[in-house]
Design an enzyme around this catalytic site. Structure first.
Site, short mmCIF file in Angstrom:
data_model
loop_
_atom_site.label_atom_id
_atom_site.label_comp_id
_atom_site.label_asym_id
_atom_site.label_seq_id
_atom_site.Cartn_x
_atom_site.Cartn_y
_atom_site.Cartn_z
N GLY A 189 0.84 11.21 -0.84
CA GLY A 189 0.80 10.97 -2.29
C GLY A 189 -0.57 11.09 -2.89
N SER A 190 -1.49 10.20 -2.50
CA SER A 190 -2.79 10.24 -3.16
C SER A 190 -3.69 11.29 -2.52
CB SER A 190 -3.45 8.87 -3.07
OG SER A 190 -3.59 8.48 -1.73
N ASP A 220 7.45 4.26 -1.76
CA ASP A 220 6.62 3.74 -0.67
C ASP A 220 6.95 2.30 -0.35
OD1 ASP A 220 5.04 6.05 -0.39
OD2 ASP A 220 3.73 5.43 -2.03
N HIS A 255 -7.45 7.11 8.19
CA HIS A 255 -8.42 6.03 8.04
C HIS A 255 -9.73 6.33 8.76
CE1 HIS A 255 -4.66 4.21 6.81
NE2 HIS A 255 -5.39 3.42 6.07
N1 GLN Z 1 1.56 6.90 -2.01
C1 GLN Z 1 0.51 6.02 -1.60
C2 GLN Z 1 -0.77 6.81 -1.40
O1 GLN Z 1 -0.70 7.91 -0.96
C3 GLN Z 1 0.86 5.29 -0.33
C4 GLN Z 1 -0.23 4.31 0.07
C5 GLN Z 1 0.09 3.42 1.26
O2 GLN Z 1 0.89 3.71 2.09
N2 GLN Z 1 -0.58 2.31 1.38
O3 GLN Z 1 -1.85 6.33 -1.66
#
Ligand code: GLN
Ligand code: ZN
Length: 763
Positions: free
Chosen positions: A437-438, A604, A699
């Site tokens: 998504g992001s 999500d 991460h």
């Molecule tokens: N759609 C969100 C993003 O991509 C999902 C974030 C998450 O899983 N914490 O940032």
């Protein structure tokens, strides 16, 4: 006179002073002495504040520069070999190295693992132990902080994490039995208790929240052994503190331990008071946790007083103390700092300082002091206004929930039928590629948002900026060959706040910070009322992004369970009801997206797993309403609309059936850090729908090779059918920079292509 006490105070500071001091020190801008001075000031301020709020016996050693579990490991010299030289040369640098890793002068140490503290959103560092581990007292933090308060004229009760909970939270790197280390650990505890006694401490609070968990016999035996050993020494009196739930089947064990007092959480388990009173030996003090340390609502003082009075008639005034349910670490410091919350809403709330005031009122009432009556009356009026407020209760919400069709949480057709409709509508290649998504929230994106919020950038200019960013992101994905695109989420600050700000029933504070880990704080939204969606929330951006491309654009929503889990939730109805309300609001968003031509919608739920109750017996009830809420959100669409969900960073193997019951058409799930361990569950459990096991860890700035990703996908292929497998990273990319994101995604697309080309597909 009833004694009032507290189990712990938030240490970050009302204005996050500790955060700023820590980060400045880490950047190298301020010396350790400045950081220590800030820490000392905060401790002094918080002790004074607790005394002024009417707390007779505040805690000490509840302060930490990073984390109380790390403090305990450090205190008992449980320092893994790799950090030792540094910790000996420079204890503070060594301490922070354990917390954050260390990369300097050719030394490269990775940090301890971090995980959630029971069912809170606070993260602690997991101590690393090994067979034959020795413990010894290193430094004298608890003693020093006790004496520091004493020098200020304040007598405190030092807090220690108990030996059994400490071992429970730790891990052994060699998989040896943690509890075998108990006998080495106990002498260090005994020595510390003796030192605290010599320093003048009357009481020590020993936190053993493990007492509210399902305990195997080995841990119960560890409790008996530990406290028998600590009973004998020269020591202060011990208050054994259990919290975050009832003691349940551990009550007899807890009551049998040779300590001097017991703290129980009567907010989470008020029904346990009777059995606690019946079980507690005659020579024990009871610390009654009557004010919720986990939430920000004012206490229903009349109810709390009923429990307190009952306990008092049974125990007399010498043996009953009043306290919050747990440490106040989990709530913001002071409501008085909120200048822009409206007066009515504010009158319903209580932060750490206000909660201590409530405890004082309860004690005054118990002692028959007249001034308590006015305070109780005031509290009653506030509770009544909340009960009757039209801002809280929107009859149309309850009516809609009541009139929902019985099958509202079911898709029109079962998955195989939907799959055919979706294949026809979407025409995707095998092993389709997508992201979560992001895309990178660069400095420019955050700066533009800040300027817009402070009025320095007009709405039109901000929107134009976001459109440009979104378009760049879409073009980028097209260029590298991603199959299902996302718009990038540049318009979002935070995945819960963004939705909360657009829904009725949510409020936001200015300074309501709560420590998440180390210097990191979060400001959870407050869900105070029935949830209503006044207007579509994401349709504008999804529609815009879809208008730019012929490829499918995935709509992007935060699911109801995650919104609930990362907020302060109203306490005047079951959490399940609030979750269903959020689900209904989001369901409307899902159907609006579908109507706007968005054929793939991701909901999500990264927090689904962490909402699990501490006791296994309560899991199923939670999973039932959590899964139901997700399905309610997802089920308003036609068969051809493809619903995705995403989950990350937890152990899913033991809830895999509930994950399947969510019946998303596609799930993307973290697996890359654990090298696809998750997939073990699929050997025995046939996950029926589409699944994208994350092929790289977002991460870490590390860019994986194509071969690594192909290998991980190969593992997935071994337990999943080829037509089930999607290819995606394991989480959103917003914390990453463009350079590494670009490189990693290009290789990810290559990996998918390699798979498509291989004979594997022919099976
Ligand atoms: N759609 C969100 C993003 O991509 C999902 C974030 C998450 O899983 N914490 O940032
Ligand atoms: Zn994620």
């Amino acid at each position: 006179m009833t004694l009032t006490t507290n189990l712990g105070f938030p240490r970050i500071g009302a204005r996050r002073e500790l955060k700023h001091a820590l980060e400045s020190h880490w950047r190298g801008d301020t010396p350790a002495a400045d950081l220590q001075a800030t820490a000392r000031e905060l401790r002094a301020r918080h002790w004074a504040l607790q005394r002024e709020s009417g707390i007779d016996l505040p805690p000490s050693n509840d302060f930490s520069l990073y984390d109380q579990v790390l403090d305990t490991a450090f205190l008992f010299d449980a320092i893994p070999q790799r950090y030792r030289a540094l910790a000996d040369a420079d204890p503070l640098a060594g301490y922070f190295a354990l917390a954050r890793g260390y990369q300097r002068d050719g030394i490269d140490l990775h940090a301890l693992e971090m995980t959630k503290w029971f069912d809170t959103n606070y993260h602690y560092l997991v101590p690393e132990l090994e067979a034959g581990q020795r413990f010894a007292l290193r430094g004298d933090k608890p003693v020093a902080e006790y004496l520091e308060a004493k020098a200020l004229g304040i007598d405190t009760r030092p807090v220690l994490i108990g030996p059994v909970t400490f071992l429970w939270l730790a891990k052994t790197v060699d998989d040896s039995d943690r509890f075998a280390l108990l006998e080495h650990l106990l002498p260090a505890y005994a020595q510390l208790l003796e030192k605290l006694h010599i320093a003048g401490a009357q009481w020590v609070q020993i936190d053993e929240p493990a007492l509210v968990l399902d305990l195997p016999e080995a841990s119960r035996a560890a409790f008996r052994k530990a406290y028998a050993a600590l009973a004998d020494g020269v020591r202060p009196k011990l208050l054994l503190a259990g919290y975050f739930g009832g003691l349940g089947d551990n009550l007899e064990l807890a009551a049998s331990l040779p300590v001097d007092g017991m703290h129980v959480d009567l907010v989470r388990a008020p029904e346990e008071l009777e059995t606690v009173l019946a079980t507690l030996p005659d020579d024990r003090v009871l610390s009654a946790g009557l004010v919720d340390g986990r939430n920000i609502w004012r206490t229903r003082l009349d109810n709390a007083l009923l429990l307190a009075r009952y306990a008092r008639t049974r125990l007399g005034d010498e043996r009953l103390w009043l306290a919050p349910s747990c440490s106040l670490l989990h709530v913001p410091v002071d409501l008085d700092g909120e200048k822009s919350l409206d007066a009515e809403l504010k009158s319903w709330l209580s932060f750490a300082k206000q909660k201590l005031g409530e405890i004082r009122v309860l004690a005054n009432a118990l002692d028959g002091r007249e001034d308590a009556e006015a305070a109780l009356e005031d509290a009653r009026a506030r509770i009544e206004s909340r009960k009757a407020s039209p801002r809280v209760h929107r009859p149309e919400v309850a009516a809609r929930l009541a009139s929902l069709a019985a099958d509202a949480d079911r898709r029109q057709s079962p998955y195989p039928v939907r799959r055919r409709a979706q294949d026809a509508a979407l025409d995707l290649p095998p092993y389709p590629t997508t992201t979560i998504g992001s895309f990178p929230q660069t400095h420019e994106v955050r700066e533009a948002r800040a300027k817009f919020k402070s009025g320095k950038l007009s709405e039109a200019d901000y929107e134009a900026f976001l459109e440009t960013e979104t378009e760049k992101c879409v073009r980028y994905q097209e260029r590298i060959g991603i199959d299902v695109l996302v718009h990038g989420e540049f318009e979002r600050n935070d995945m819960v706040e963004y939705f909360g700000e657009q829904l009725d029933g949510f409020a936001f504070t200015k300074l309501g910070w709560v420590q998440s880990y180390g210097s990191r704080c979060v400001k959870p939204p407050i869900i105070f009322g029935d949830v209503v969606r006044p207007a579509p929330m994401t349709v504008r951006w999804s529609r815009f992004a879809q208008s730019l491309t012929a490829l499918p654009m995935k709509g992007m929503l935060t699911g109801p369970v995650t919104v609930l889990q990362w907020s302060f939730v109203r306490d005047d109805q079951p959490r399940a009801d609030t979750c269903r309300q959020i689900a209904l609001a989001l369901r409307d968003e899902v159907t609006d997206l579908e109507a706007a031509g968005i054929g793939i919608i991701q909901i999500d739920e990264p927090a689904l797993r962490e909402g699990l109750p501490l006791r296994r017996a309560q899991w199923q009830a939670y999973l039932d309403w959590a899964v139901h809420s997700f399905r309610l959100t997802a089920s308003g669409v036609g068969d051809a609309t493809q619903i995705h969900t995403h989950m990350c960073y937890s152990e899913f193997n033991d809830i895999i059936e509930a994950v399947a019951a969510m019946d998303a058409d596609v799930i993307s799930i973290e697996t890359s850090r654990s090298r696809m361990e998750l997939l073990d569950a699929f050997v025995t459990f046939r996950y029926p729908n589409g699944i994208g096991p994350g092929v790289y860890d977002i991460h870490s700035p590390r860019i994986p090779t194509t071969a690594e990703m192909v290998e991980l996908l190969g593992k997935a292929r071994a337990v999943l059918a080829p037509e089930q497998v999607w290819v995606n990273p394991d989480c959103g990319l917003k914390t990453r920079g463009w350079a590494e994101t670009g490189a990693a995604l290009e290789r990810m697309v290559e990996a998918a292509r390699a798979l498509r080309g291989s004979s594997a597909l022919a099976t």
